[in-house]
Design an enzyme around this catalytic site. Structure first.
Site, PDB file in Angstrom:
ATOM      1  CG  ASP A 134      22.262 -15.989  12.063  1.00  0.00           C
ATOM      2  OD1 ASP A 134      21.202 -16.131  12.704  1.00  0.00           O
ATOM      3  OD2 ASP A 134      22.518 -14.971  11.394  1.00  0.00           O
ATOM      4  CE  LYS A 177      26.185   1.626  18.405  1.00  0.00           C
ATOM      5  NZ  LYS A 177      26.998   1.085  17.302  1.00  0.00           N
ATOM      6  CB  SER A 207      27.387  -2.536  19.550  1.00  0.00           C
ATOM      7  OG  SER A 207      28.348  -2.189  18.595  1.00  0.00           O
TER       8      SER A 207
END
Length: 708
Positions: A614, A628, A603
């Site tokens: 990224d 998740k 999460s």
């Protein structure tokens, strides 16, 4: 033998990967070496990032030989030390794999098939090439045979055995949704037995224990001792014979109102992240009630279910309701509410089960049709849920756990709390709360008894490690739960944030994302900056997540600009899409960053690690994360005495990828840049060492030597 990496070597090596120039151990450093050395150094670092350790070490040694820069020799020594330890770890992993295979074959030869499958799952997890191991003929044959056994167990009502098999099959074949679906179905019966018929469930556990002991003896006689994780002999003095406390379903289901069903399901259908209807959830609820009534031995707790006529009447009503549901308008709330009321009437006219049971089981089945993260927060869970998200609660300030003997143990006092000030020590056992014996009591029951409104008092009977027994009368106070932890405790409290004093590498671990996490993390890093930290290891391993806005705030500390995370539903009338971007005007920490993750990082942990990856702001090290990628919102129901936790959208990383793991997913989570897998034993040993380093020792106490 399982080997572990020395923390300072690994920390420095990780820092090297993200560009922290090493501090040489020599007084005078000449960094103006030949150009050739710089090229070799650059090639060595590239090789290191690809996991080519031998190549990297070779290049660094050549660079050191052609230059007067002593840091190159230091870097070469790090890579060499890491390589040696890594090769020993792989050799240890292979030895453990071979042992697990031998244990599997031995148990199968002796018709201990269920235990054999457990060891097969272990062998699979330790295999250096899991796909190849999974395709071996004898492995495939055993999987097929055990799957057939699981169905036989289900038909015989032995759901605990079926659950055991489906768990192992799911671990071996993670991308096959069949095992998860079958596990979900069988586990429902086991949960019902554990909650409502604890004496019968305890008998099952005793039988399992006897079988485990027989397997232990078989392995011992064959020279293949059972592999255990974290086992320690008990040094606890024996208690008098007492009845072990069990969870009381009446207490757990207290204050549940029947109207919760209509309120919560209406919110679920309106706000779920994808299109669902009342027919779908109602069908799940009816199936759950049918499973409850058919659960073996449930009549020992509910006498009316022992009456075949009354039981049959209620089952017939459920079957009739299911048939009527098939012809109903799936989107008509009034028809749904009428169906729910008909179930209520049928129960009253037949088995007359407590309505809280009907509500609890129906809602469990209804929400199971959505996803595993949508659930009810019942009246007896509200306080615990709020304290977990807000990072504070009213209590005495101790972290408790169950020890190997079933006793309630003080893992650590929390700084500046009533328990800390009273001198309650880590390792002490809590025998009674307000005079009530807590041996065998469920942890959440014990927590509920110890906590209470600030200003009220509670009496804890404590047996200290030296055997002394004393009653402590403590006045409860507001306790702040820290979600930010450093490398090791300082005497009397506080944290040492430096994992490598020579290279000035900092370390910080996030255990959750609660209300105060971002501000506490900022304070910790600012302290590290004042202490001259040059690079940071951010440990998100086993962090289950928490508040979305806090994850955004944490990522924002390191990302200059651009997207951090976006959310959107998969239905046109769902929650509006959103995107959270880094604030270019907020203070940024520029130090090189390594993030540690594992398969239990979930999460909010994945939002942070995924965004940092990224943006190429950090190097991600460890294992693929949990997957998740769903966002839950909380909807109060029943005059705010209960709440619905519902998945309302999915979140997407800056790259546009949703990392959520669907039942049929082959890709999920955040993949590390630098993959390092650990065995279950290594993980447990690391957790044990970490737990010991987290303990708050009282002033004057002498902490034990830190684990390696």
């Amino acid at each position: 033998m399982i080997r572990f990496f020395r923390a300072s070597v690994l920390a420095s090596l990780l820092a090297l990967l993200v560009g922290v120039a090493p501090v040489a151990a020599l007084a005078d450093v000449n960094t103006a070496g030949p150009v050739a050395a710089d090229v070799l150094k650059s090639d060595a670092l590239s090789a290191l990032k690809r996991g080519e350790f031998d190549r990297s070490s070779e290049l660094l040694k050549k660079a050191a030989a052609s230059s007067s820069d002593p840091t190159l020799e230091l870097m070469a020594s790090w890579v060499s030390a890491f390589t040696d330890q890594y090769e020993q770890t792989l050799a240890g992993r292979k030895a453990e794999h071979d042992k697990a295979v031998a244990q599997t074959r031995l148990l199968a030869e002796n018709a201990r098939y269920d235990h054999a499958l457990d060891y097969l799952a272990r062998a699979h997890s330790l295999a250096l090439d899991r796909e190849k191991f999974r395709e071996e003929p004898w492995v495939a044959e055993m999987i097929a045979a055990r799957a057939a056994d699981a169905e036989k167990y289900e038909n015989a009502g032995e759901y605990h055995n079926a659950v055991r098999i489906y768990l192992a099959l799911g671990a071996i074949d993670q991308t096959n949704p069949t095992w998860k679906a079958k596990l979900k179905q069988a586990a429902r019966y086991v949960r019902i037995q554990a909650l409502y018929t604890p004496k019968y469930f305890r008998e099952i556990q005793k039988k399992k224990q006897a079988e485990d002991e027989a397997v232990d003896e078989l392995l011992k006689q064959s020279g293949l001792t059972r592999t255990t994780v974290g086992d320690k002999p008990s040094t606890r003095p024996a208690d008098d014979d007492v009845e072990v406390a069990t969870i009381d379903w009446r207490e757990m289901l207290k204050d549940i109102e029947f109207d919760v069903i209509s309120e919560a399901i209406r919110d679920a259908v309106r706000h779920y992240y994808r299109d669902v209807n009342y027919r779908l959830v109602a069908s799940g609820g009816l199936q759950a009630l049918q499973a409850f009534v058919k659960t073996p031995h449930i009549e020992s707790e509910f006498e009316s279910l022992a009456d075949e006529a009354r039981r049959g009447k209620f089952l017939a009503a459920l079957t009739q309701a299911a048939a009527k549901l098939e012809n109903s308008d799936p989107d008509d709330f009034r028809e749904f509410r009428a169906l729910v009321n008909s179930i209520r009437d049928a129960n009253r006219q037949s088995v007359n089960l407590p309505e809280a049971v009907i509500v609890y089981e129906f809602m469990d089945g209804a929400l199971a049709e959505l996803d595993q993260f949508s659930s009810m927060i019942w009246p007896q869970q509200i306080e615990e849920f709020q304290s977990n998200t807000e990072g504070e609660f009213s209590g005495v300030g101790i972290q408790i756990e169950r020890d190997e003997s079933g006793d309630l143990k003080v893992a650590s006092p929390i700084e500046d709390t009533p328990a800390y000030r009273a001198g309650i020590k880590a390792g002490s056992l809590i025998t009674h709360v307000n005079g009530e014996l807590v041996k065998g009591m469920m942890l959440d029951q014990a927590v509920k008894r110890i906590r209470g409104p600030a200003g009220t008092k509670v009496t804890l009977t404590i047996r200290s490690p030296d055997g002394t027994v004393k009653d402590y009368v403590l006045k409860r106070d507001t306790v702040k739960v820290a979600s930010i932890k450093g490398w090791k405790r300082l005497p009397g409290g506080g944290w040492d944030w430096i994992i490598d004093p020579v290279q000035r590498i900092g370390y910080v671990r996030l255990t959750s994302f609660s209300k105060t996490t971002a501000s506490d993390l900022r304070n910790a890093i600012e302290q590290m900056e004042r202490d001259g930290v040059r690079g940071l290891v951010l440990d998100l391993r086993s962090d289950p997540g928490g508040l979305l806005n806090v994850a955004i705030d944490v990522a924002d500390m390191f990302i200059e600009n651009g997207a951090i995370v976006s959310t959107r539903a998969d239905r046109p009338d769902g929650h509006s899409p959103s995107q959270s971007n880094a604030n270019p005007r907020s203070k940024k920490f520029k130090m090189p960053l390594v993030v540690l993750v594992n398969q239990y990082s979930a999460s909010a942990s994945e939002i942070v690690s995924g965004a940092l990856k990224d943006h190429k702001r950090a190097l991600i090290v460890g294992e693929r994360t949990y997957g998740k990628g769903s966002v839950q919102m909380v909807f109060p129901v029943a005059s705010r005495t209960a709440a619905l936790k519902l998945t309302t959208s999915r979140y997407y990383l800056p790259s546009g990828r949703c990392l959520h793991r669907e039942e049929s997913s082959t890709e999920w989570g955040v993949d590390p840049d630098f993959k390092i897998e650990v065995t279950p034993e290594q993980m447990m040993k690391a957790i044990e060492a970490r737990t010991e380093m987290d303990v708050v020792w009282l002033p004057g106490e002498e902490a034990p030597a830190s684990a390696t």
